[in-house]
Design a protein around this motif. Structure first.
Motif, PDB file in Angstrom:
ATOM      1  N   ASP A   1       0.829  -1.217   0.000  1.00 11.77           N
ATOM      2  CA  ASP A   1       0.000   0.000   0.000  1.00 11.77           C
ATOM      3  C   ASP A   1       0.859   1.260   0.000  1.00 11.77           C
ATOM      4  N   LEU A   2       2.011   1.185   0.677  1.00  8.58           N
ATOM      5  CA  LEU A   2       2.914   2.339   0.716  1.00  8.58           C
ATOM      6  C   LEU A   2       3.448   2.651  -0.684  1.00  8.58           C
ATOM      7  N   GLU A   3       3.859   1.615  -1.403  1.00 13.77           N
ATOM      8  CA  GLU A   3       4.346   1.815  -2.768  1.00 13.77           C
ATOM      9  C   GLU A   3       3.221   2.264  -3.689  1.00 13.77           C
ATOM     10  N   LEU A   4       1.999   1.758  -3.417  1.00 12.58           N
ATOM     11  CA  LEU A   4       0.856   2.179  -4.223  1.00 12.58           C
ATOM     12  C   LEU A   4       0.564   3.664  -4.022  1.00 12.58           C
ATOM     13  N   ASN A   5       0.652   4.127  -2.786  1.00 10.16           N
ATOM     14  CA  ASN A   5       0.434   5.554  -2.511  1.00 10.16           C
ATOM     15  C   ASN A   5       1.519   6.408  -3.161  1.00 10.16           C
ATOM     16  N   LYS A   6       2.757   5.911  -3.131  1.00 12.55           N
ATOM     17  CA  LYS A   6       3.844   6.636  -3.790  1.00 12.55           C
ATOM     18  C   LYS A   6       3.597   6.735  -5.297  1.00 12.55           C
ATOM     19  N   MET A   7       3.143   5.619  -5.879  1.00 11.52           N
ATOM     20  CA  MET A   7       2.885   5.614  -7.312  1.00 11.52           C
ATOM     21  C   MET A   7       1.762   6.588  -7.662  1.00 11.52           C
ATOM     22  N   LYS A   8       0.711   6.621  -6.822  1.00 12.73           N
ATOM     23  CA  LYS A   8      -0.382   7.564  -7.054  1.00 12.73           C
ATOM     24  C   LYS A   8       0.099   9.005  -6.904  1.00 12.73           C
ATOM     25  N   ALA A   9       0.977   9.238  -5.909  1.00 13.63           N
ATOM     26  CA  ALA A   9       1.505  10.594  -5.712  1.00 13.63           C
ATOM     27  C   ALA A   9       2.343  11.028  -6.915  1.00 13.63           C
ATOM     28  N   ARG A  10       3.171  10.094  -7.425  1.00 15.92           N
ATOM     29  CA  ARG A  10       3.963  10.431  -8.608  1.00 15.92           C
ATOM     30  C   ARG A  10       3.069  10.713  -9.806  1.00 15.92           C
TER      31      ARG A  10
ATOM     32  N   GLY B   1       0.027  11.817  -9.617  1.00 16.74           N
ATOM     33  CA  GLY B   1      -0.601  13.116  -9.377  1.00 16.74           C
ATOM     34  C   GLY B   1       0.342  14.269  -9.677  1.00 16.74           C
ATOM     35  N   ASN B   2       1.630  14.108  -9.306  1.00 13.45           N
ATOM     36  CA  ASN B   2       2.613  15.157  -9.599  1.00 13.45           C
ATOM     37  C   ASN B   2       2.801  15.320 -11.106  1.00 13.45           C
ATOM     38  N   LYS B   3       2.816  14.201 -11.815  1.00  5.78           N
ATOM     39  CA  LYS B   3       2.953  14.281 -13.265  1.00  5.78           C
ATOM     40  C   LYS B   3       1.746  14.984 -13.881  1.00  5.78           C
ATOM     41  N   ALA B   4       0.558  14.645 -13.354  1.00  2.06           N
ATOM     42  CA  ALA B   4      -0.649  15.289 -13.881  1.00  2.06           C
ATOM     43  C   ALA B   4      -0.633  16.786 -13.597  1.00  2.06           C
ATOM     44  N   ALA B   5      -0.200  17.150 -12.364  1.00  2.00           N
ATOM     45  CA  ALA B   5      -0.130  18.576 -12.020  1.00  2.00           C
ATOM     46  C   ALA B   5       0.909  19.291 -12.878  1.00  2.00           C
TER      47      ALA B   5
END
Length: 226
Positions: free
Chosen positions: A131-140, A142-146
């Motif tokens: 789940d920690l790696e999944l959250n990191k992947m989602k954050a990355r 999100g950063n790419k989308a932003a």
């Protein structure tokens, strides 16, 4: 001897085809009357066979449920991190815990562990929740989308500024043309006014000469009469 010769062709023994017993159904085509080895679909090379729907009901605790399969597929999309050994870790679901026992919160969850075998003495104690790696992947993501959104806004602002600059240049050129046209009109008016003034001056001079000549004529006639 003759029977063996009749059953051999080209050095290969030809087996006699026999009919299967009653109740035998070919598993390839689901049609009775022939063995699976001599199935027509097998001879034609038709390997696209539809699988029959299974009537098996998943047993909780033994078989994975559809939700478990979907979760596992989602977890497999996560890029595995490097363990303490520097190697790519492996994804595994925790089924038992030595430290916490049956009350462990890690039971039933996915973790990334060291990919080395358990009997390997160099295996590290790397254990990271998926789940920690999944959250990191989602954050990355999100950063790419932003970042992509910011780049799009910046490009839109540049296009807007470019349009404004082009419009200002066009307006400036139009104003310049208007000023030049007004100056030309002023020059034409001044030239026409100067021409009319010169003609009026000439007319006034002519009239003055006529008056002078009439005066002189009248004075000469008066002298003659005397």
């Amino acid at each position: 001897m003759e029977e063996s010769q009749s059953n051999t062709q080209g050095g290969a023994t030809k087996r006699k085809e026999s009919t299967p017993p009653d109740g035998y159904v070919c598993r390839l085509c689901s049609v009775p009357g022939h063995w699976i080895q001599v199935c027509p679909t097998k001879k034609t090379g038709d390997k696209k066979r539809k699988r029959k729907p299974s009537d098996h009901v998943p047993v909780p605790g033994k078989d994975p449920s559809p939700e478990d399969v979907a979760e596992a597929q989602k977890m497999q999309e996560i890029p595995p991190p490097k363990c303490f050994c520097g190697e790519t870790s492996r994804l595994n679901k925790v089924k038992r815990s030595k430290a916490g026992g049956d009350n462990s919160r890690a039971l039933g969850k996915y973790f990334f562990f060291c990919s080395k075998k358990r009997d390997d003495e160099t295996q590290c104690r790397f254990a990271r929740p998926a789940d920690l790696e999944l959250n990191k992947m989602k954050a990355r993501a999100g950063n790419k989308a932003a970042q992509k959104k910011a780049e799009q806004e910046e490009s839109a602002q540049k296009r807007k500024e470019t349009k404004q600059i082009k419009k200002a240049k066009i307006d400036q050129s139009e104003k310049k043309k208007q000023v030049e046209a007004a100056a030309e009109e002023d020059n034409d008016d001044s030239s026409s006014s100067s021409g009319s003034s010169s003609s009026s001056d000439e007319e006034s001079e002519g009239e003055a000469k006529k008056v002078d000549s009439s005066d002189s004529n009248s004075s000469s006639s008066d002298d003659d009469e005397e």
